[in-house]
Design an enzyme around this catalytic site. Structure first.
Site, PDB file in Angstrom:
ATOM      1  N   GLU A 185      -5.475  -8.437  -0.294  1.00  0.00           N
ATOM      2  CA  GLU A 185      -6.151  -8.072   0.963  1.00  0.00           C
ATOM      3  C   GLU A 185      -7.609  -7.803   0.650  1.00  0.00           C
ATOM      4  O   GLU A 185      -7.914  -6.920  -0.163  1.00  0.00           O
ATOM      5  CB  GLU A 185      -5.533  -6.822   1.602  1.00  0.00           C
ATOM      6  CG  GLU A 185      -4.255  -7.090   2.355  1.00  0.00           C
ATOM      7  CD  GLU A 185      -3.798  -5.894   3.183  1.00  0.00           C
ATOM      8  OE1 GLU A 185      -4.643  -5.225   3.792  1.00  0.00           O
ATOM      9  OE2 GLU A 185      -2.571  -5.658   3.196  1.00  0.00           O
ATOM     10  N   GLU A 231       0.823  -1.230   0.000  1.00  0.00           N
ATOM     11  CA  GLU A 231       0.000   0.000   0.000  1.00  0.00           C
ATOM     12  C   GLU A 231       0.847   1.266   0.000  1.00  0.00           C
ATOM     13  O   GLU A 231       0.635   2.154   0.842  1.00  0.00           O
ATOM     14  CB  GLU A 231      -0.983  -0.021   1.184  1.00  0.00           C
ATOM     15  CG  GLU A 231      -1.972  -1.153   1.103  1.00  0.00           C
ATOM     16  CD  GLU A 231      -3.099  -1.088   2.119  1.00  0.00           C
ATOM     17  OE1 GLU A 231      -3.036  -0.277   3.055  1.00  0.00           O
ATOM     18  OE2 GLU A 231      -4.072  -1.864   1.965  1.00  0.00           O
TER      19      GLU A 231
HETATM   20  O1  AHR Z   1      -5.139  -5.857   7.110  1.00  0.00           O
HETATM   21  C1  AHR Z   1      -5.030  -4.699   7.865  1.00  0.00           C
HETATM   22  C2  AHR Z   1      -4.316  -3.567   7.134  1.00  0.00           C
HETATM   23  O2  AHR Z   1      -5.099  -3.149   6.056  1.00  0.00           O
HETATM   24  C3  AHR Z   1      -3.010  -3.909   6.497  1.00  0.00           C
HETATM   25  O3  AHR Z   1      -1.943  -3.807   7.375  1.00  0.00           O
HETATM   26  C4  AHR Z   1      -2.867  -2.880   5.417  1.00  0.00           C
HETATM   27  O4  AHR Z   1      -2.127  -3.321   4.333  1.00  0.00           O
HETATM   28  C5  AHR Z   1      -4.307  -2.535   5.075  1.00  0.00           C
HETATM   29  O5  AHR Z   1      -4.511  -1.170   5.079  1.00  0.00           O
END
Ligand code: AHR
Length: 502
Positions: free
Chosen positions: A293, A174
């Site tokens: 994610e 990210e």
């Molecule tokens: O999964 C929780 C968080 O969400 C992670 O650390 C990040 O990559 C995302 O913003």
């Protein structure tokens, strides 16, 4: 009168072979994911390495093919060297992303052992926030080089004679987000990722690389970030990442359950940007997608704001999921299956305690949240070929979306086993819907079972003491002459499994 939907499918109309890694998950060093989640040496159920055996069993039942590690936001200020070698020498650090104390009693080698025990591959992420090319290439050498070099021999001296051979590597995490330590502009990130990837591949040519896409489709820089970064990383990377979290913040269940429409749009946009870059670069390579994610994340937001800083393994992001969250998770999995030609990896974020299907008590028991079930069903029964479906469903409009189908299905065909699995969702919160599936070329098949997940209360959830939301078998179907009629209960997730009788 009961509402009716229609779906047609043919075993020759294949979207793609499903890459089983779309059923991956994620363990980040944060909250109680590692400490108190997968690793708790003092727990009565701990094995000789400190892994909780009850958790290992729950993870194994999910058949998780790949697990992303060690972050997440945490990786952007992580020194991987802190987490290897004798435990008594490992430093306690301020972990900046989540404002906690990281003891480093768990690190890369422990995670490799955990993954072996759960039969999962590892998706490693490197720090492109505070570090760069040098730390990344050293980590690849430490993990994947057999022996005879500084870092590979260090691994051997740490008791790991054989290289881990981690194949999949994320080039940071990210990096467009202002919450990220070492946030970068698209050009800064693109250059750094490309050069890091190049060096990592010189250490191990067999690795696969994931370049960072946007942190979500809501980012103001989306999809320009993808277009600019891919200018630099297209040749070196194999996948681009997508991240997205959902939440029913306005308590509008129909709108919430329709949010897979947004997901669909997100995936299609990223596909298009990748294909634009492919054309621009006259490349023969198609960039694949790693949705590394995704989940529901909002229940715990308020509680997290009240947590004190610099604790060890505090209960961060401990969402307690309900029935409607399980439905949305099912809808997301159906969407991924429909894009099986481009989505080759995906990680439910996360696996234990932190926005997770599995919850533990420190020193106590463990249990399955509602979302455990659609995830398990898809992972266990959703391997094979994803089939095209032509469907017509009654539709509805919500605050944010129009023409949302009340029902949604994905179909998986296992040619050798002569099995078909239909995953079906009824998003209608009040009405049951009859779906008529016309299957072509499935002579001799019979219904094995119809599993359904339903609870009258959309807010019902599970706990250690009580499993309110769990799958049951349904008999609400008929099968005749390759025509399947199934009654999908309102607000239900369904798995209908057919097999050819010999
Ligand atoms: O999964 C929780 C968080 O969400 C992670 O650390 C990040 O990559 C995302 O913003």
């Amino acid at each position: 009168m009961i509402k009716q939907a229609n779906v047609m499918l043919d075993k020759r109309a294949v979207i793609a072979d499903i890459d089983e890694r779309i059923y991956g998950s994620f363990i980040e060093h944060m909250g109680r994911a590692v400490y108190g989640g997968i690793y708790e040496p003092d727990h009565p159920e701990a094995d000789e390495q400190g892994f909780r055996k009850d958790v290992l069993e729950l993870v194994k039942d999910l058949q998780v093919p790949i697990i992303r590690y060690p972050g997440g936001n945490m990786v952007s200020a992580y020194n991987w060297e802190d987490g290897v070698g004798p435990k008594e020498d490992r430093p306690r650090r301020l972990e900046l992303a989540w404002q906690v104390i990281e003891t480093n009693q768990f690190g890369t080698n422990e995670f490799a052992d955990f993954a072996k025990k759960t039969n999962s591959d590892v998706m490693m992420a490197i720090n492109l926030g505070t570090r760069g090319i040098d730390a990344a290439r050293n980590l690849v050498e430490y993990c994947n080089h057999p022996s005879g070099s500084y870092w590979s021999d260090m691994r051997r001296s740490h008791g790991y004679e054989a290289p881990h051979k981690f194949k999949t590597w994320c080039l940071g995490n990210e990096m467009d987000g202002d919450w990220q330590i070492g946030q970068k502009t698209a050009v800064e990130y693109g250059r750094l990722a490309a050069e890091s990837g190049k060096a990592m591949r010189q250490v191990d040519p067999d690795i696969e690389l994931v370049t960072c896409g946007s942190s979500g489709s809501g980012m103001p820089t989306f999809p320009e970030w993808e277009a600019v970064t891919l200018e630099h990383t297209y040749d070196v990377a194999d996948y681009i990442s997508l991240h997205q979290y959902f939440g029913n913040r306005d308590n509008d269940s129909q709108n919430y359950l329709a949010s897979t429409m947004e997901l669909e749009h997100f995936i299609n946009t990223v596909r298009s940007v990748c294909d634009y870059l492919k054309a621009k670069k006259r490349s023969k390579k198609t960039m694949m997608l790693s949705f590394d994610e995704w989940n529901v994340w909002y229940h715990s937001n308020e509680a997290d704001e009240k947590l004190e800083r610099w604790q060890q393994a505090p209960p961060q992001l401990e969402d307690r999921y309900n029935m409607e969250d399980a439905l949305l998770v099912g809808g997301i999995l159906i969407t991924f299956l429909k894009h099986a030609d481009r989505i080759k990896m995906a990680c439910l974020a996360q696996l234990v305690n932190v926005i997770a299907p599995i919850v533990t008590e420190n020193g106590g028991g463990s249990w399955k949240q509602t979302i455990y079930y659609p995830y398990m069903h898809a992972s266990v029964f959703g391997r094979g070929k994803s089939l095209h479906t032509v469907s017509a469903s009654p539709k509805f409009d919500t605050k944010d979306f129009t023409d949302v189908p009340h029902t949604d299905s994905a179909v998986v065909y296992r040619e050798e086993e002569e099995e078909v699995t239909i995953f079906a969702l009824n998003r209608h919160t009040e009405e049951d819907i009859r779906v008529h599936y016309a299957l072509h070329d499935f002579e001799g098949y019979e219904v094995e079972e119809h599993i359904t997940l339903h609870h009258e209360d959309l807010k019902a959830g599970n706990s250690l003491a009580q499993e309110n939301v769990k799958p049951a078998l349904s008999k609400a179907y008929t099968w005749e002459g390759q025509e399947l009629q199934v009654e999908l209960k309102h607000a239900s997730w369904n798995v209908i499994r057919l097999k050819r009788r010999t």
